[in-house]
Design a protein around this motif. Structure first.
Motif, PDB file in Angstrom:
ATOM      1  N   GLY A 146       0.844  -1.186   0.000  1.00 18.47           N
ATOM      2  CA  GLY A 146       0.000   0.000   0.000  1.00 18.47           C
ATOM      3  C   GLY A 146       0.879   1.236   0.000  1.00 18.47           C
ATOM      4  O   GLY A 146       1.711   1.422  -0.866  1.00 18.47           O
ATOM      5  N   GLU A 183      -1.426   4.351  11.229  1.00 17.94           N
ATOM      6  CA  GLU A 183      -2.662   4.458  10.450  1.00 17.94           C
ATOM      7  C   GLU A 183      -2.493   3.846   9.064  1.00 17.94           C
ATOM      8  O   GLU A 183      -3.433   3.271   8.513  1.00 17.94           O
ATOM      9  CB  GLU A 183      -3.120   5.914  10.323  1.00 17.94           C
ATOM     10  CG  GLU A 183      -4.443   6.027   9.584  1.00 17.94           C
ATOM     11  CD  GLU A 183      -5.085   7.403   9.660  1.00 17.94           C
ATOM     12  OE1 GLU A 183      -5.986   7.673   8.837  1.00 17.94           O
ATOM     13  OE2 GLU A 183      -4.689   8.205  10.534  1.00 17.94           O
ATOM     14  N   LEU A 184      -1.306   3.951   8.480  1.00 19.27           N
ATOM     15  CA  LEU A 184      -1.057   3.319   7.184  1.00 19.27           C
ATOM     16  C   LEU A 184      -1.250   1.805   7.279  1.00 19.27           C
ATOM     17  O   LEU A 184      -1.773   1.171   6.356  1.00 19.27           O
ATOM     18  CB  LEU A 184       0.349   3.645   6.691  1.00 19.27           C
ATOM     19  CG  LEU A 184       0.640   5.105   6.348  1.00 19.27           C
ATOM     20  CD1 LEU A 184       2.073   5.243   5.876  1.00 19.27           C
ATOM     21  CD2 LEU A 184      -0.325   5.618   5.284  1.00 19.27           C
ATOM     22  N   ARG A 187      -4.992   1.084   7.408  1.00 22.53           N
ATOM     23  CA  ARG A 187      -5.592   1.200   6.074  1.00 22.53           C
ATOM     24  C   ARG A 187      -5.206   0.012   5.192  1.00 22.53           C
ATOM     25  O   ARG A 187      -6.022  -0.486   4.406  1.00 22.53           O
ATOM     26  CB  ARG A 187      -5.169   2.511   5.423  1.00 22.53           C
ATOM     27  CG  ARG A 187      -5.777   3.751   6.083  1.00 22.53           C
ATOM     28  CD  ARG A 187      -5.361   5.040   5.390  1.00 22.53           C
ATOM     29  NE  ARG A 187      -5.972   6.186   6.025  1.00 22.53           N
ATOM     30  CZ  ARG A 187      -7.202   6.646   5.749  1.00 22.53           C
ATOM     31  NH1 ARG A 187      -7.925   6.037   4.813  1.00 22.53           N
ATOM     32  NH2 ARG A 187      -7.695   7.691   6.365  1.00 22.53           N
ATOM     33  N   HIS A 190      -7.377  -2.925   6.141  1.00 17.60           N
ATOM     34  CA  HIS A 190      -8.759  -2.761   5.661  1.00 17.60           C
ATOM     35  C   HIS A 190      -8.860  -2.968   4.157  1.00 17.60           C
ATOM     36  O   HIS A 190      -9.704  -3.743   3.678  1.00 17.60           O
ATOM     37  CB  HIS A 190      -9.272  -1.370   6.019  1.00 17.60           C
ATOM     38  CG  HIS A 190     -10.605  -1.049   5.417  1.00 17.60           C
ATOM     39  ND1 HIS A 190     -11.790  -1.537   5.919  1.00 17.60           N
ATOM     40  CD2 HIS A 190     -10.938  -0.298   4.322  1.00 17.60           C
ATOM     41  CE1 HIS A 190     -12.798  -1.102   5.175  1.00 17.60           C
ATOM     42  NE2 HIS A 190     -12.307  -0.341   4.194  1.00 17.60           N
ATOM     43  N   PHE A 191      -8.002  -2.292   3.404  1.00 16.97           N
ATOM     44  CA  PHE A 191      -8.123  -2.320   1.944  1.00 16.97           C
ATOM     45  C   PHE A 191      -7.528  -3.572   1.311  1.00 16.97           C
ATOM     46  O   PHE A 191      -7.579  -3.734   0.093  1.00 16.97           O
ATOM     47  CB  PHE A 191      -7.506  -1.057   1.348  1.00 16.97           C
ATOM     48  CG  PHE A 191      -8.308   0.184   1.631  1.00 16.97           C
ATOM     49  CD1 PHE A 191      -9.505   0.399   0.975  1.00 16.97           C
ATOM     50  CD2 PHE A 191      -7.883   1.101   2.587  1.00 16.97           C
ATOM     51  CE1 PHE A 191     -10.269   1.524   1.254  1.00 16.97           C
ATOM     52  CE2 PHE A 191      -8.629   2.240   2.862  1.00 16.97           C
ATOM     53  CZ  PHE A 191      -9.833   2.453   2.197  1.00 16.97           C
ATOM     54  N   LYS A 196     -12.981  -4.185   2.106  1.00 20.58           N
ATOM     55  CA  LYS A 196     -12.337  -3.065   1.419  1.00 20.58           C
ATOM     56  C   LYS A 196     -13.316  -2.169   0.663  1.00 20.58           C
ATOM     57  O   LYS A 196     -13.019  -0.992   0.431  1.00 20.58           O
ATOM     58  CB  LYS A 196     -11.261  -3.583   0.479  1.00 20.58           C
ATOM     59  CG  LYS A 196     -11.758  -4.506  -0.618  1.00 20.58           C
ATOM     60  CD  LYS A 196     -10.597  -5.055  -1.410  1.00 20.58           C
ATOM     61  CE  LYS A 196     -11.069  -6.070  -2.463  1.00 20.58           C
ATOM     62  NZ  LYS A 196      -9.918  -6.665  -3.194  1.00 20.58           N
ATOM     63  N   PHE A 200     -13.913   2.955   5.698  1.00 14.86           N
ATOM     64  CA  PHE A 200     -12.818   2.974   6.676  1.00 14.86           C
ATOM     65  C   PHE A 200     -12.958   4.294   7.409  1.00 14.86           C
ATOM     66  O   PHE A 200     -12.791   5.377   6.826  1.00 14.86           O
ATOM     67  CB  PHE A 200     -11.459   2.876   5.986  1.00 14.86           C
ATOM     68  CG  PHE A 200     -10.292   2.994   6.937  1.00 14.86           C
ATOM     69  CD1 PHE A 200      -9.779   1.876   7.577  1.00 14.86           C
ATOM     70  CD2 PHE A 200      -9.707   4.234   7.196  1.00 14.86           C
ATOM     71  CE1 PHE A 200      -8.702   1.984   8.458  1.00 14.86           C
ATOM     72  CE2 PHE A 200      -8.637   4.356   8.066  1.00 14.86           C
ATOM     73  CZ  PHE A 200      -8.130   3.227   8.696  1.00 14.86           C
ATOM     74  N   PRO A 202     -11.688   6.616  10.540  1.00 14.27           N
ATOM     75  CA  PRO A 202     -10.714   6.817  11.612  1.00 14.27           C
ATOM     76  C   PRO A 202     -11.182   7.859  12.626  1.00 14.27           C
ATOM     77  O   PRO A 202     -11.957   8.763  12.298  1.00 14.27           O
ATOM     78  CB  PRO A 202      -9.490   7.340  10.846  1.00 14.27           C
ATOM     79  CG  PRO A 202     -10.071   8.119   9.702  1.00 14.27           C
ATOM     80  CD  PRO A 202     -11.394   7.457   9.365  1.00 14.27           C
ATOM     81  N   THR A 243     -14.612  -0.759   8.720  1.00  9.43           N
ATOM     82  CA  THR A 243     -13.583  -0.767   9.761  1.00  9.43           C
ATOM     83  C   THR A 243     -13.592   0.560  10.501  1.00  9.43           C
ATOM     84  O   THR A 243     -13.624   1.634   9.881  1.00  9.43           O
ATOM     85  CB  THR A 243     -12.190  -0.984   9.153  1.00  9.43           C
ATOM     86  OG1 THR A 243     -12.153  -2.248   8.487  1.00  9.43           O
ATOM     87  CG2 THR A 243     -11.107  -0.952  10.224  1.00  9.43           C
ATOM     88  N   PHE A 245     -11.212   2.709  12.941  1.00  7.77           N
ATOM     89  CA  PHE A 245      -9.825   2.800  13.406  1.00  7.77           C
ATOM     90  C   PHE A 245      -9.764   3.749  14.593  1.00  7.77           C
ATOM     91  O   PHE A 245     -10.001   4.959  14.455  1.00  7.77           O
ATOM     92  CB  PHE A 245      -8.914   3.285  12.284  1.00  7.77           C
ATOM     93  CG  PHE A 245      -7.497   3.526  12.717  1.00  7.77           C
ATOM     94  CD1 PHE A 245      -6.775   2.544  13.376  1.00  7.77           C
ATOM     95  CD2 PHE A 245      -6.885   4.749  12.463  1.00  7.77           C
ATOM     96  CE1 PHE A 245      -5.467   2.762  13.781  1.00  7.77           C
ATOM     97  CE2 PHE A 245      -5.573   4.978  12.852  1.00  7.77           C
ATOM     98  CZ  PHE A 245      -4.861   3.997  13.519  1.00  7.77           C
TER      99      PHE A 245
END
Length: 464
Positions: A146, A183-184, A187, A190-191, A196, A200, A202, A243, A245
């Motif tokens: 990602g 956080e990356l 993500r 999730h993706f 996905k 998402f 946060p 999701t 976060f």
């Protein structure tokens, strides 16, 4: 894939090295192999179908860089992996910007070479990363998952855990210092998973005032409190089927920890000021830079909530523990910030590049990103200078200005610079982690124990 058994062209002026790799690939395959001992032999072999080129960087006559340029001109889709000595790692990183798929440093472990080859070969239309035939993740030439960048061994472990977490709906707890990219990771999970296509959502538990955090999470009914002029959905409802976060979960007040625990247990909640139960199907990913186990012992975090969150744990390493990734990150952020700011691509001066390589980055990757963005904005011309970096006055490693450029031949200046850089990186690792074994240090540096011990002996370095 181009054939049932992918064909790999091995290019190295040392025939013994070619033969050794050929035996490894045929035993560990399924791979077919071709061998060339120079540039011209490789060009001749490339007239036949080949799925991947594994070439030495430094060869007599025309070298691996020239071979790479020809391949990328004629067959841009053909993956190329470079083999390089320690003294030419910087050239290998530069070559990746010219289209090389990856590079590996000699002497290398067989398992690492096989992993890079498997990752480079396309499978079912996707590029995958495979470690010992078990782990597959999407990646690209910079060593990415990602938006996460890094090819060090500690990052490969992170990628593995992301891949495994994405296969389930289990709750995930991401730990690590501020600025490491938690956080990356959330993500990416999730993706990469079956949610996905869903939201998402946060929320930073520390950024929202305690008096408003409950409403942000669970929503509120009209008239629930002063200023609640209409009904409002909370983050849980917005994340339905997707999701949620929860960043900085360690800062959540105790009163809300109880309510969060109930949602995790019963999968339902009430809005603030409401009585109707709302059922929710949300995957929870939480992150913290605190030691939650210690917070439990000190009574600042609920033990039952901690165990509910700590189902799958992913620890993001600080930048100082993955020094091998620094050149990749620096190159990426210079390119990315130039595009974002809207200026022509800039390069780093030698002094600026060396300073970035020797800074300790207490703010981790986020600090590196901000430093480079600032430098891109304020620098004049096409080159970022040392004066453009706000860390210019800091003491970071060896005194590079003491290295003099020779007037005549006979001194390998670049070799000296790379050797001093390598020695300094190893010394810093020993200083930062005095209690770690050679094997643990090698993993942090992205190499093998055998290679590290050979460098310790070569530089006459002693662990305390």
């Amino acid at each position: 894939m181009g054939a049932v058994k992918p064909t790999i062209l091995i290019v190295d002026d040392e025939r013994r090295m070619c033969r050794s790799i050929e035996i490894l690939l045929r035993e560990q395959g399924p791979f077919e192999t071709q061998i060339a001992t120079d540039y011209y032999g490789a060009i001749e072999k490339l007239k036949e179908p080949v799925d991947l080129v594994l070439t030495d960087l430094t060869m007599p006559g025309k070298d691996g860089l020239e071979l790479l340029r020809v391949i990328k001109h004629d067959r841009p889709e053909l993956p190329v992996i470079l083999m390089t000595a320690y003294s030419t790692v910087e050239s290998a990183v530069t070559a990746m910007k010219d289209g090389a798929r990856d590079y590996i440093v000699k002497p290398f472990e067989n398992r690492e070479l096989l992993r890079l080859i498997r990752r480079a070969l396309p499978q079912s239309g996707d590029e995958v990363a495979e470690d010992a035939g078990e782990n597959k993740e999407k990646t690209d030439t910079r060593g990415r998952f990602g938006d996460i960048i890094g090819k060090s061994r500690v990052m490969q472990e992170v990628y593995y855990r992301i891949g495994r977490a994405a296969e389930t709906d289990s709750t995930v707890l991401i730990t690590g210092e501020s600025g490491t990219g938690k956080e990356l990771v959330a993500r990416a999970i999730h993706f990469s998973g079956n949610r996905k296509s869903k939201p998402f959502v946060p929320i930073n538990c520390m950024a929202v005032p305690e008096t408003l955090l409950e409403s942000e999470l669970f929503g509120h009914e009209r008239g629930a409190f002063t200023g609640a002029v209409r009904q409002r959905e909370g983050r849980f409802e917005l994340a339905q089927d997707g999701t949620l976060f929860l960043d900085e979960i360690g800062e959540m007040p105790p009163s809300l920890q109880v309510k969060l625990l109930r949602v995790l247990q019963e999968r339902q909640f009430e809005r603030v000021g409401g009585t109707a139960s709302i059922k929710v199907d949300v995957r929870i990913i939480a992150a913290t830079n605190r030691n939650l186990a210690a917070a439990v012992q000190n009574g600042r975090f609920r033990e039952d909530l901690y165990y509910r969150l700590n189902v799958v744990t992913i620890e993001m390493p600080p930048l100082r523990d993955r020094l091998e990734d620094l050149p990749l990150l620096i190159n990426y952020y210079v390119d990315e910030k130039c595009r974002r700011v809207g200026v022509p691509l800039k390069t780093l001066s030698t002094e600026a590049g060396e300073r970035l390589l020797h800074y300790d980055y207490p703010g981790n990757v986020r600090e590196l990103e901000n430093l480079i963005e600032r430098a891109v904005v304020i620098s004049r011309g096409s080159e970022i200078q040392l004066r453009d970096l706000p860390i210019a006055g800091a003491s970071m490693g060896p005194q590079w200005d003491q290295i003099s450029v020779p007037v005549e031949g006979g001194l390998s200046l670049l070799g000296e610079v790379h050797s001093r850089l390598e020695r300094d990186v190893i010394e810093r690792a020993i200083r930062i982690h005095p209690g770690k074994s050679n094997g643990e240090l090698a993993e942090l540096l992205g190499t093998s124990r055998r290679v590290l011990e050979s460098r310790l002996k070569f530089y006459n370095l002693q662990k305390a």
